[in-house]
Structure formats: C-alpha cells, structure tokens
Design a protein around this motif. Structure first.
Motif, PDB file in Angstrom:
ATOM      1  N   UNK A  68      14.892  13.371  26.973  1.00 36.92           N
ATOM      2  CA  UNK A  68      14.175  13.312  25.458  1.00 36.92           C
ATOM      3  C   UNK A  68      12.729  14.160  25.683  1.00 36.92           C
ATOM      4  N   UNK A  69      12.509  14.909  24.582  1.00 33.82           N
ATOM      5  CA  UNK A  69      11.444  15.606  24.548  1.00 33.82           C
ATOM      6  C   UNK A  69      10.214  14.499  23.887  1.00 33.82           C
ATOM      7  N   UNK A  70       9.488  14.285  24.902  1.00 35.66           N
ATOM      8  CA  UNK A  70       8.360  13.053  24.762  1.00 35.66           C
ATOM      9  C   UNK A  70       7.107  13.745  23.756  1.00 35.66           C
ATOM     10  N   UNK A  71       6.711  14.760  24.428  1.00 39.55           N
ATOM     11  CA  UNK A  71       5.466  15.860  23.920  1.00 39.55           C
ATOM     12  C   UNK A  71       5.852  17.082  24.126  1.00 39.55           C
ATOM     13  N   UNK A  72       4.970  17.977  23.407  1.00 39.06           N
ATOM     14  CA  UNK A  72       4.886  19.492  23.564  1.00 39.06           C
ATOM     15  C   UNK A  72       3.730  19.531  24.042  1.00 39.06           C
ATOM     16  N   UNK A  73       3.310  20.612  24.999  1.00 35.74           N
ATOM     17  CA  UNK A  73       2.006  20.960  24.983  1.00 35.74           C
ATOM     18  C   UNK A  73       1.638  21.910  23.943  1.00 35.74           C
TER      19      UNK A  73
END
Lengths: 266, 292
Positions: free
Chosen positions: A200-205
C-alpha cells in the motif's frame, strides 16, 4: 543550503528512521549508507533503547559516524559476535532495514541472481541471511531506485526472503514471526497494510504523485483515498544527520546530483 | 611428544581430488589464504568448497578452476561488495552451486559437528533455498505439529582455519574480536588444518588469561602450518588489518592477461616471494584498521 531545506537523501534517512520508532529495545540493523544513518537517527531522535553495532562486532553506546575515524571514536557497550547475531535473530529481537535488488508484491526479495539460475545474467552476493531474517524478526526494505526492475511484476527471480505469499508458506500457514513493515524508496513510503498484506502507498515524497509511483512499480499498489506526504526531517534531525552521523557528507553520493527533498513541479 | 607441524607441501599432500573442503573466516577477515594459495598452485581438482562466508578464497580458487561445487551463503570482498572472479565463474556456470542462508549453513555445520543427520529450523522456509538444495521438511512430533525444515548435516573431508597462535600439539588461539563459525567448521571435518601467524611454545599461549580465545581442544586439529601473514590479503586483527589496496588489485585483474600476471606474481609465488611481492612485513603490519 538553508537549515529548513533538505535533500532527498536526508528525507529518505528520516523516512527510514521511522521504521524503528515503536520497536523498543531491539537490535537495529541498517545495511548500506542510508539505512545505517537512519538507524542512528532513530536512536538519537526518538528510540534511545535501540541497540546497534559498529558494523563489525561491538554493540555501541552511540551510533558510529560514517567515514574515516579514529578507533577511539567507538564506545562499545557489548559484544555482538557473528554467532551471537544469529542467537539474537532466532529470538526475534531485531529489525533489519536492508537493500534488496528486487522485491515483489508479496514482499519477497532477491539479492542472489538475476536471470536464469544455472547461468545467471548477474550473480550478486548470494542469499546472505535474508531467509533467516525474514522468518524470525521484523524487516523493512530501502530501494534507492524505484522502478519496475526493482519492484517487479510476478515473483522475484530467486526468492531469498519469505513474504506474504501463502503458496510458499509451510502448510499454507503464515510463519508466526513473519513481519514485513515498510518499503522506503526514492519516491514514496510503502507498507504491507493493504488487504491481505497487499503493498500500500503509505506516503508520497513531496512533489511525487501516486500515478507516478504506480507507473514505476511492476505490480498494482493499494491506493488509499487520502495519501499523506512523507514528513520532512525536523530541524533537530537535520542537525543530527549533518553534524553527528554523517559529518563528511557521504549521503550526497547516494542519488545522482544530490537532489532536493522537495521536488519542484516540472 | 605430539608434533602436528606440517609445511605447505605436506599439507597439500594430505588432500586429494574431489574432496570436500571447508573454509573458516568471514569474507575479508581471517581467511586461510596461504593454504588456499597452496591449493591453487597444486594439481588438486574437482573440489567441493564449503565456504559459507566467502571472500577471496572463493574467487581465487574459482579463477584457478579448482571448484566443482560451491556451497555458500555469500561471496563478498566487503569493502568491494562483489568478487568479480566469483561472479564471472558463477555466471558462466563453471561450477555447481548449493546456496545456503548464513544461519542455515551454521545449522548444517552444527549438525555435522554433532554427528546428527539434520537439525530442525524455520530458516529457509518460504524461499527458493530449500528446493534448490534438495532439502526436506519434518513435522514437529509435539502438540504444535509445526512443519520445519530439516537442515541437512554438512560433513567435510578437511577444514582450513587460520589462527593467530598455535603450538605443535594443535592448541590454538584466535585473538581477533570475532571467531565466526570456525569452531563448527572444524568440528564438522574429518581432518583440520590450521595455519597460524606464529608457532609458539605451549607456555607462550598465555593461558589461562587467553582461555576464551581458544576455539577448540587440540584433538580437533590434524595439522599445524606456520604461515606468517597467512590470512593476507584478508585481515587478521589484532596482528594486521585488511589490505584493501591489494584486494582492489585482485578484483581489477579480470582480463586474461591481467589475471595471468596476478597469478604469476601472487599465486605461483612461494610464501617468502609472496610476502615480498605484497610489500613485506613492515607494510602489512602498518595497514590501518578498516572503516565500516
């Protein structure tokens, strides 16, 4: 660079440090530069109970700065011989952050061979301790180059570490201490908190879009409706990275051109 | 009185084609390189090399065409992550491989050392390692009923170990801060050949103060070979550090002519000529400790 600016390397160090935030008193093992700096940062900024080594044989009171140093710069607090490292692993009191060459949608990784097994296109290190690490204690991964050659479709070429793939589990049962935590890349932080441990994508830079992350990934990612931005390193963390952990600036060599942590719109 | 002293020729004479040899040390630390070079110079062939924690020992014997089968968990030059000689041979399919996890190798050697057929473990389950190596599972006979991997025993025809001090009876000291798994490799072997930095009188071993540096009792040891700087280019701290400069030269010698030159200069040389070729004792003793 102004104190509140930070590089992509520094962002990755702080994002990697987060993997150990709630671990308590375990051995933090960070292999290669960014993970190692991250372990030190985790210990100095929010989890002082962490244990770590001088990357050779001693447990140290304080993280050892990277780069040339005097032997006296190390302050040992204990012994972590090769044999003891395995004793620790079998007891599960460790969280490793390592850099595989390939990872797949199950979190299975590869550092052994690329291509056909008998005559591989590339012979890499060998499986090292990946099988034992992955089935005994928590693990996270750092991938400095987020692309479909690293985050692969299907399975990795040679499965060196166990992942959330029931087809490979003994009796189809999840191994009791299998615990994959996060994948930190140059674009985003991923975790295994999707349905059935899906990635899962947890955070995007900062400045990175979820479509871009998906396009750079060889398997489908779970995309929550709201995806936060990867937190920037604090001013205190930047000072620790720059003055205490990596005073010689070796981190500038990790990413080509040492880009800033906040990507400007192009 | 027992006298287990051997010279390098007598050591090689104890080995034969097709043997399974285990190598102590770890990557670039305390590898029995003088013994490895003696094997490289010899007519020995078709060896099964059990080098779980491999370094230039593997690359050198691979480049010299001595390996029929390699049992390993990794091969690394540590500061230079990959050994090009190992890679080239592996990629060419030059030998059969049996790749093990580091801890699985420890367990298999321990089983061999204990004269057991296997030891149970979870290590390797869920990966490609067990199937490739033909390993089997075993179910716990207790209430948990867990399915475990049966790590098969590894037995060795001979083990090659490098130590800091030994007497002629086979009492030894490993003075470096980490003994690695040399004790298991030795106990899993029918014959154990120990190269030593210094051959000393028993009284000079400094016991009992050094008792914790004594890796195994002397009955484990078959032969003792005096080999000053015998781990070079790997390190044998506290006596001397890793010669990263030499390892770079070794790793750079990949083209046929460059390898032929390296082999002539550093492999075909006798120990005295080798020591001179790598800069002599003064240079080696002055090599600083490695930085990690």
């Amino acid at each position: 660079m102004a104190a509140h600016d930070f590089t992509l390397a520094e962002l990755c160090i702080s994002a990697c440090a987060e993997v150990w935030r709630d671990d308590g008193e375990v051995l933090a093992t960070g292999i290669t530069l960014i993970p190692r700096l991250a372990a030190g940062l985790a210990k100095l900024s929010f989890n002082p109970a962490l244990m770590m080594t001088d990357a050779e044989v001693y447990l140290v009171e304080e993280p050892v700065a990277v780069g040339p140093r005097a032997a006296a710069a190390i302050r040992p607090e204990g012994w972590m011989s090769y044999a003891r490292t395995f004793d620790n692993i079998y007891g599960g009191k460790r969280h490793a952050l390592v850099v595989p060459v390939q990872i797949d949608r199950f979190g299975q990784t590869n550092i052994s061979t690329i291509g056909e097994r008998g005559r591989p296109k590339a012979a890499l290190l060998g499986v090292r301790g990946y099988p034992g690490n992955s089935i005994n204690h928590p693990n996270s991964y750092f991938l400095p180059s987020h692309d479909p050659r690293a985050l692969v479709a299907g399975e990795v070429d040679f499965v060196c570490s166990v992942g959330y793939n029931p087809a490979r589990w003994p009796d189809g049962k999840q191994p009791p201490w299998l615990d994959l935590r996060r994948i930190v890349t140059n674009l985003a932080v991923l975790d295994f908190e999707g349905a059935g441990h899906a990635v899962r994508v947890r955070s995007l830079h900062p400045g990175v879009t979820v479509d871009e992350v998906q396009a750079a990934t060889g398997f489908p990612l779970e995309r929550p409706a709201e995806i936060p931005t990867t937190p920037a390193p604090t001013a205190e963390q930047l000072q620790l990275i720059r003055e205490t952990l990596d005073p010689r600036g070796l981190r500038a060599t990790v990413f080509k051109g040492d880009p800033p942590g906040v990507r400007s719109a192009s | 009185m027992l006298d287990k002293r051997l010279d390098l020729d007598a050591f090689v004479d104890r080995l034969s084609d097709g043997m399974t040899l285990g190598v102590g040390g770890w990557a670039t630390r305390r590898k029995p390189m003088a013994l490895i070079r003696a094997i490289a110079r010899s007519g020995l062939k078709d060896l099964t090399l059990v080098a779980p924690y491999g370094g230039p020992d593997v690359g050198l014997l691979a480049a010299c065409g001595k390996i029929r089968k390699l049992v390993f968990a990794f091969v690394s030059l540590d500061h230079l992550p990959l050994d090009p000689h190992f890679r080239a041979a592996r990629q060419a399919g030059a030998f059969e491989v049996r790749e093990l996890d580091e801890g699985l190798a420890q367990w298999s050697l321990r089983a061999g050392a204990m004269r057991l057929p296997f030891l149970p473990t979870r290590v390797g389950l869920g990966t490609d390692v067990p199937a490739e190596a033909g390993m089997k599972t075993i179910r716990s006979p207790y209430d948990d009923g867990e399915l475990l991997l049966a790590a098969p025993a590894i037995r060795l025809d001979a083990a090659l170990i490098h130590v800091h001090r030994a007497d002629q009876l086979g009492n030894t000291l490993i003075l470096s801060p980490d003994p690695f798994f040399d004790d298991l490799i030795a106990r899993a072997a029918d014959q154990v050949f120990v190269s030593t930095e210094q051959l000393v009188a028993t009284a000079e071993l400094g016991l009992p103060a050094n008792a914790r540096f004594n890796p195994f009792e002397r009955s484990v040891v078959t032969g003792v070979i005096e080999a000053p700087f015998g781990a070079h280019p790997t390190g044998a701290t506290p006596d001397y550090g890793i010669d990263v400069e030499h390892l770079k030269a070794y790793a750079a010698a990949t083209e046929p002519q460059a390898w032929a030159d390296y082999r002539t200069r550093f492999v075909e040389a006798d120990p005295q000529a080798y020591l001179e070729a790598v800069g002599g004792p003064a240079r080696l003793s002055a090599i600083p400790a490695p930085v990690y």
